[in-house]
Design an enzyme around this catalytic site. Sequence first.
Site, PDB file in Angstrom:
ATOM      1  CG  ASP A   1      -1.778   0.776   0.835  1.00 34.85           C
ATOM      2  OD1 ASP A   1      -2.839   0.728  -0.106  1.00 34.85           O
ATOM      3  OD2 ASP A   1      -2.482   1.493   2.106  1.00 34.85           O
TER       4      ASP A   1
ATOM      5  CG  PHE B   1       0.320   4.683 -11.544  1.00 35.32           C
ATOM      6  CD1 PHE B   1       1.806   3.775 -11.599  1.00 35.32           C
ATOM      7  CD2 PHE B   1       0.329   4.213 -10.664  1.00 35.32           C
ATOM      8  CE1 PHE B   1       2.604   3.345 -10.333  1.00 35.32           C
ATOM      9  CE2 PHE B   1       0.593   3.405  -9.137  1.00 35.32           C
ATOM     10  CZ  PHE B   1       1.810   2.971  -9.298  1.00 35.32           C
TER      11      PHE B   1
HETATM   12  P1  IMP Z   1      -2.358   2.105  -3.815  1.00 36.13           P
HETATM   13  O1  IMP Z   1      -1.488   1.682  -2.629  1.00 36.13           O
HETATM   14  O2  IMP Z   1      -2.884   1.759  -4.814  1.00 36.13           O
HETATM   15  O3  IMP Z   1      -3.489   2.580  -2.395  1.00 36.13           O
HETATM   16  O4  IMP Z   1      -2.260   3.709  -4.137  1.00 36.13           O
HETATM   17  C1  IMP Z   1      -2.254   4.766  -3.361  1.00 36.13           C
HETATM   18  C2  IMP Z   1      -2.822   5.999  -4.495  1.00 36.13           C
HETATM   19  O5  IMP Z   1      -1.500   6.456  -4.533  1.00 36.13           O
HETATM   20  C3  IMP Z   1      -3.062   5.797  -6.095  1.00 36.13           C
HETATM   21  O6  IMP Z   1      -4.053   6.754  -6.148  1.00 36.13           O
HETATM   22  C4  IMP Z   1      -1.796   5.319  -6.942  1.00 36.13           C
HETATM   23  O7  IMP Z   1      -2.175   5.756  -8.097  1.00 36.13           O
HETATM   24  C5  IMP Z   1      -0.944   6.365  -6.059  1.00 36.13           C
HETATM   25  N1  IMP Z   1       0.509   6.095  -6.429  1.00 36.13           N
HETATM   26  C6  IMP Z   1       0.761   4.381  -5.214  1.00 36.13           C
HETATM   27  N2  IMP Z   1       2.123   4.052  -5.738  1.00 36.13           N
HETATM   28  C7  IMP Z   1       2.361   5.546  -6.893  1.00 36.13           C
HETATM   29  C8  IMP Z   1       3.592   5.620  -7.151  1.00 36.13           C
HETATM   30  O8  IMP Z   1       4.212   5.196  -7.483  1.00 36.13           O
HETATM   31  N3  IMP Z   1       3.556   6.757  -8.489  1.00 36.13           N
HETATM   32  C9  IMP Z   1       1.948   7.553  -7.870  1.00 36.13           C
HETATM   33  N4  IMP Z   1       1.417   7.599  -7.711  1.00 36.13           N
HETATM   34  C10 IMP Z   1       1.106   6.447  -7.423  1.00 36.13           C
END
Ligand code: IMP
Length: 202
Positions: free
Chosen positions: A75, A155
């Site tokens: 996460d 992303f």
């Molecule tokens: P999750 O870990 O999928 O819950 O991601 C949380 C949020 O952070 C999401 O909006 C992802 O797109 C963003 N996010 C997670 N990792 C990255 C990254 O490496 N770069 C940019 N955004 C990220």
Amino acid sequence: MIMNSSMLQLVFATNNQHKVDEMRTAIGNFIGIMGLKESGLNFEIPEPHNTLEKNALEKSRTVYVATGKNCFSEDTGLAVHFLNGEPGVRSARYAGPGSSAAANIDRLLRQMADSRNRDAEFRTVISLILEGNEFIFHGICPGSITRQPRGNAGFGYDPVFVPNGADKTFAEMSPEEKNIFSHRRKAADELVRFLQITHGKN
Ligand code: IMP
């Protein structure tokens, strides 16, 4: 991906192909990684908690209970200093439930419009379940938030995040360049170090 049969195989509890690709780049050939879709698993995993650790654990436990397979999840949150650590654990839904990356970025830039302090950091937590035992690993990437999105790669918040020591946003970098700085790679390094010790490989 070609896997050798003696390689440790882990299910990666994510439907985000970007994360699977980044993890493979970060981990190399040491471990075989299968995303949920590649593993034939079709479910969304909720992130109901208020910490990255608890959400990561929820995801890996959900997959472990469903499959009995060794697995890990991660996460990630973006913590912005001017916003007292926001969007943090709410990074994925900062502009509302199911919001797009563009909408989240738009909200972030509006919230920070008056701020000269652009400091921020990505934080990644990896939760590993190996033979029924749970382990946690962390990775942090400090950097700053741009005033406008730049670049098309990657992303999420990549178009507005410049890691310290670089002059490009993550979205202007190749996957290999992002990997030099990335929170996810740092957490993956910890995971690999642990597995090298416990599985006696190098
Ligand atoms: P999750 O870990 O999928 O819950 O991601 C949380 C949020 O952070 C999401 O909006 C992802 O797109 C963003 N996010 C997670 N990792 C990255 C990254 O490496 N770069 C940019 N955004 C990220």
